[in-house]
Design an enzyme around this catalytic site. Structure first.
Site, PDB file in Angstrom:
ATOM      1  NE  ARG A  18      -0.761  -1.058   4.775  1.00  0.00           N
ATOM      2  CZ  ARG A  18      -0.249  -0.321   5.765  1.00  0.00           C
ATOM      3  NH1 ARG A  18      -0.341   0.989   5.721  1.00  0.00           N
ATOM      4  NH2 ARG A  18       0.328  -0.891   6.800  1.00  0.00           N
ATOM      5  CB  VAL A  66      11.979  -5.267   6.496  1.00  0.00           C
ATOM      6  CG1 VAL A  66      11.457  -5.281   5.080  1.00  0.00           C
ATOM      7  CG2 VAL A  66      11.336  -4.187   7.336  1.00  0.00           C
ATOM      8  CB  SER A 144      11.558  10.657   6.176  1.00  0.00           C
ATOM      9  OG  SER A 144      10.730  11.711   6.641  1.00  0.00           O
ATOM     10  CE1 TYR A 157       9.236   7.251   9.497  1.00  0.00           C
ATOM     11  CE2 TYR A 157       9.642   9.610   9.370  1.00  0.00           C
ATOM     12  CZ  TYR A 157       9.238   8.431   8.773  1.00  0.00           C
ATOM     13  OH  TYR A 157       8.841   8.436   7.453  1.00  0.00           O
ATOM     14  CB  ALA A 159      17.353   8.489  15.267  1.00  0.00           C
ATOM     15  CE  LYS A 161      11.833   6.565   7.078  1.00  0.00           C
ATOM     16  NZ  LYS A 161      11.711   5.533   6.032  1.00  0.00           N
ATOM     17  CB  ILE A 190       3.715  11.355   0.694  1.00  0.00           C
ATOM     18  CG1 ILE A 190       5.101  11.948   0.369  1.00  0.00           C
ATOM     19  CG2 ILE A 190       3.118  10.604  -0.498  1.00  0.00           C
ATOM     20  CD1 ILE A 190       5.140  12.947  -0.752  1.00  0.00           C
TER      21      ILE A 190
HETATM   22  P1  NDP Z   1       2.164   3.139   4.795  1.00  0.00           P
HETATM   23  O1  NDP Z   1       1.968   3.020   6.261  1.00  0.00           O
HETATM   24  O2  NDP Z   1       1.053   3.635   3.944  1.00  0.00           O
HETATM   25  O3  NDP Z   1       2.673   1.750   4.189  1.00  0.00           O
HETATM   26  C1  NDP Z   1       3.758   1.092   4.792  1.00  0.00           C
HETATM   27  C2  NDP Z   1       4.076  -0.173   4.029  1.00  0.00           C
HETATM   28  O4  NDP Z   1       5.174  -0.821   4.680  1.00  0.00           O
HETATM   29  C3  NDP Z   1       2.925  -1.156   4.014  1.00  0.00           C
HETATM   30  O5  NDP Z   1       2.953  -1.873   2.804  1.00  0.00           O
HETATM   31  C4  NDP Z   1       3.259  -2.064   5.196  1.00  0.00           C
HETATM   32  O6  NDP Z   1       2.637  -3.336   5.035  1.00  0.00           O
HETATM   33  C5  NDP Z   1       4.777  -2.139   5.076  1.00  0.00           C
HETATM   34  N1  NDP Z   1       5.468  -2.481   6.306  1.00  0.00           N
HETATM   35  C6  NDP Z   1       5.414  -1.863   7.509  1.00  0.00           C
HETATM   36  N2  NDP Z   1       6.193  -2.495   8.396  1.00  0.00           N
HETATM   37  C7  NDP Z   1       6.749  -3.550   7.756  1.00  0.00           C
HETATM   38  C8  NDP Z   1       7.631  -4.597   8.137  1.00  0.00           C
HETATM   39  N3  NDP Z   1       8.111  -4.693   9.376  1.00  0.00           N
HETATM   40  N4  NDP Z   1       7.991  -5.498   7.192  1.00  0.00           N
HETATM   41  C9  NDP Z   1       7.513  -5.426   5.946  1.00  0.00           C
HETATM   42  N5  NDP Z   1       6.670  -4.475   5.522  1.00  0.00           N
HETATM   43  C10 NDP Z   1       6.288  -3.552   6.423  1.00  0.00           C
HETATM   44  O7  NDP Z   1       3.450   4.085   4.630  1.00  0.00           O
HETATM   45  P2  NDP Z   1       3.884   5.058   3.439  1.00  0.00           P
HETATM   46  O8  NDP Z   1       3.562   4.477   2.134  1.00  0.00           O
HETATM   47  O9  NDP Z   1       3.438   6.417   3.784  1.00  0.00           O
HETATM   48  O10 NDP Z   1       5.474   5.040   3.668  1.00  0.00           O
HETATM   49  C11 NDP Z   1       6.366   4.306   2.859  1.00  0.00           C
HETATM   50  C12 NDP Z   1       7.771   4.781   3.177  1.00  0.00           C
HETATM   51  O11 NDP Z   1       7.873   6.174   2.926  1.00  0.00           O
HETATM   52  C13 NDP Z   1       8.161   4.575   4.640  1.00  0.00           C
HETATM   53  O12 NDP Z   1       9.509   4.199   4.740  1.00  0.00           O
HETATM   54  C14 NDP Z   1       7.959   5.958   5.237  1.00  0.00           C
HETATM   55  O13 NDP Z   1       8.765   6.161   6.371  1.00  0.00           O
HETATM   56  C15 NDP Z   1       8.364   6.847   4.075  1.00  0.00           C
HETATM   57  N6  NDP Z   1       7.843   8.192   4.148  1.00  0.00           N
HETATM   58  C16 NDP Z   1       6.483   8.453   4.116  1.00  0.00           C
HETATM   59  C17 NDP Z   1       6.025   9.752   4.200  1.00  0.00           C
HETATM   60  C18 NDP Z   1       4.567  10.106   4.161  1.00  0.00           C
HETATM   61  O14 NDP Z   1       4.247  11.298   4.356  1.00  0.00           O
HETATM   62  N7  NDP Z   1       3.660   9.204   3.909  1.00  0.00           N
HETATM   63  C19 NDP Z   1       6.973  10.883   4.341  1.00  0.00           C
HETATM   64  C20 NDP Z   1       8.345  10.512   4.343  1.00  0.00           C
HETATM   65  C21 NDP Z   1       8.757   9.213   4.237  1.00  0.00           C
HETATM   66  P3  NDP Z   1       2.230  -4.251   6.309  1.00  0.00           P
HETATM   67  O15 NDP Z   1       1.637  -3.331   7.334  1.00  0.00           O
HETATM   68  O16 NDP Z   1       1.277  -5.257   5.752  1.00  0.00           O
HETATM   69  O17 NDP Z   1       3.493  -4.890   6.762  1.00  0.00           O
END
Ligand code: NDP
Length: 249
Positions: A18, A66, A144, A157, A159, A161, A190
Site C-alpha cells: 500500500r 523486514v 524522509s 523515526y 534517527a 531515517k 505524502i
Molecule cells: P504506509 O503506512 O502507507 O505503508 C507502509 C508499508 O510498509 C505497508 O505496505 C506495510 O505493510 C509495510 N510495512 C510496515 N512495516 C513492515 C515490516 N516490518 N515489514 C515489511 N513491511 C512492512 O506508509 P507510506 O507508504 O506512507 O510510507 C512508505 C515509506 O515512505 C516509509 O519508509 C515511510 O517512512 C516513508 N515516508 C512516508 C512519508 C509520508 O508522508 N507518507 C513521508 C516521508 C517518508 P504491512 O503493514 O502489511 O506490513
C-alpha cells in the site's frame, strides 16, 4: 523499447502492499520490470498483487517482516528463484511510533529502528550479494525529510531515517566497484495511511511550511524511484533526492 525501459529487470519493493510502496511497484511494473512485493498483511498484499497483475505485470508476493533476517533472505531468494535475477531493491517498508523523547517507550524506539533502519541493512546485505555477482544493481532507500530536518515527536523515526541516509552513502561507496548504485529518496508530506495518522493540527502546521502549498502523492515519489532505477540515472550514486514540495530547501 522506450515504453518498457526496465523490461527484463527484476525489482523487490519492501512494503509494496500500500501507499508509496504500492505506487513504486506499479510504476516499476509499468516500465516493464517483474516486481516482488512484500509486506506483513497477507490479504492486503494479495489484493495489491491482483491489481498489478490485472495490468499484465509479472508480480510475486512474499509475506515478510523486514525486521527478520530470515524473512529478508527468503524475499531475495524468491526474487532469484521466480525471475532469475535481482536488479532493483527498494527499501520502502517503514513505520512510525511517534512520541516526545522523554515519554518514548524503549519498544517504540526499537520497533522503528529495527523496521526502518535494520530492515534496510538486512535487505541490502542479502540483495548486494546477488547484485555483486551480476556486477550491476540499483538500491533505492526511502528516507524522509525528517531524517534531514528532524521533527519534534519523531526522535526515533528521524534517527532511523538519518541512519538510512548514512547507510546509503556508505554502501554507495562500497558497492560502486560492482556498478551497484545506491541512492535515497526523501519524501516530505505524502498522502498515505501513514500521514493520515498525523493529528489534523500537526498536519496543517506542516502543510503551512510547504511552499507548493499541498500534500504530495505516492505517485510523485514513485516517479523519482522509477528514474533512479533506470538508465537515465546511470551516473548518480550516494545521493539523497528530496521530494517535498519545497518543505526542506
Ligand atoms: P504506509 O503506512 O502507507 O505503508 C507502509 C508499508 O510498509 C505497508 O505496505 C506495510 O505493510 C509495510 N510495512 C510496515 N512495516 C513492515 C515490516 N516490518 N515489514 C515489511 N513491511 C512492512 O506508509 P507510506 O507508504 O506512507 O510510507 C512508505 C515509506 O515512505 C516509509 O519508509 C515511510 O517512512 C516513508 N515516508 C512516508 C512519508 C509520508 O508522508 N507518507 C513521508 C516521508 C517518508 P504491512 O503493514 O502489511 O506490513
Amino acid at each position: 523499447m522506450s515504453d518498457a525501459p526496465l523490461a527484463g529487470r527484476v525489482a523487490v519493493v519492501t512494503g509494496g502492499s500500500r501507499g508509496i510502496g504500492a505506487a513504486i511497484a506499479a510504476l516499476l511494473a509499468e516500465a516493464g520490470a517483474a516486481v516482488v512485493v512484500s509486506g506483513r498483511d497477507a490479504d492486503r498484499l494479495e489484493r495489491t498483487a491482483k491489481d498489478l497483475e490485472a495490468t499484465g505485470a509479472s508480480i510475486a508476493t512474499v509475506i515478510a517482516d523486514v525486521a527478520s533476517r530470515e524473512d529478508c533472505e527468503r524475499l531475495v531468494d524468491t526474487a532469484k528463484q521466480r525471475f532469475g535475477r535481482l536488479d532493483v531493491l527498494v527499501n520502502n517498508a517503514g513505520i512510525t511510533r511517534d512520541g516526545l523523547v522523554v515519554r518514548m517507550k524503549d519498544d517504540d524506539w526499537d520497533r522503528v529502528m529495527e523496521t526502518n533502519l535494520r530492515g534496510a541493512f538486512l535487505m541490502t546485505r542479502a540483495a548486494a550479494k546477488v547484485m555483486m555477482r551480476q556486477k550491476s544493481g540499483r538500491i533505492i532507500n526511502i528516507a524522509s525529510v525528517a531524517g534531514a530536518m528532524g521533527n519534534a515527536g519523531q526522535a526515533n523515526y528521524s534517527a532511523a531515517k538519518a541512519g538510512l541516509i548514512g547507510l546509503t552513502k556508505s554502501t554507495a561507496r562500497e558497492l560502486a566497484h560492482w556498478s551497484i548504485l545506491v541512492n535515497a529518496v526523501a519524501p516530505g508530506l505524502i498522502e498515505t495511511d501513514m500521514s493520515a495518522a498525523i493529528p489534523e493540527a500537526a498536519r496543517e502546521a506542516l502543510l503551512a511550511q510547504v511552499p507548493l502549498g499541498r500534500i504530495g502523492t505516492a505517485r510523485e515519489v514513485a516517479e523519482v524511484v522509477r528514474f533512479l532505477a533506470g538508465e537515465g540515472a546511470a551516473y548518480i550514486t550516494g545521493q539523497v533526492l528530496h521530494v517535498n514540495g519545497g518543505l526542506y530547501i
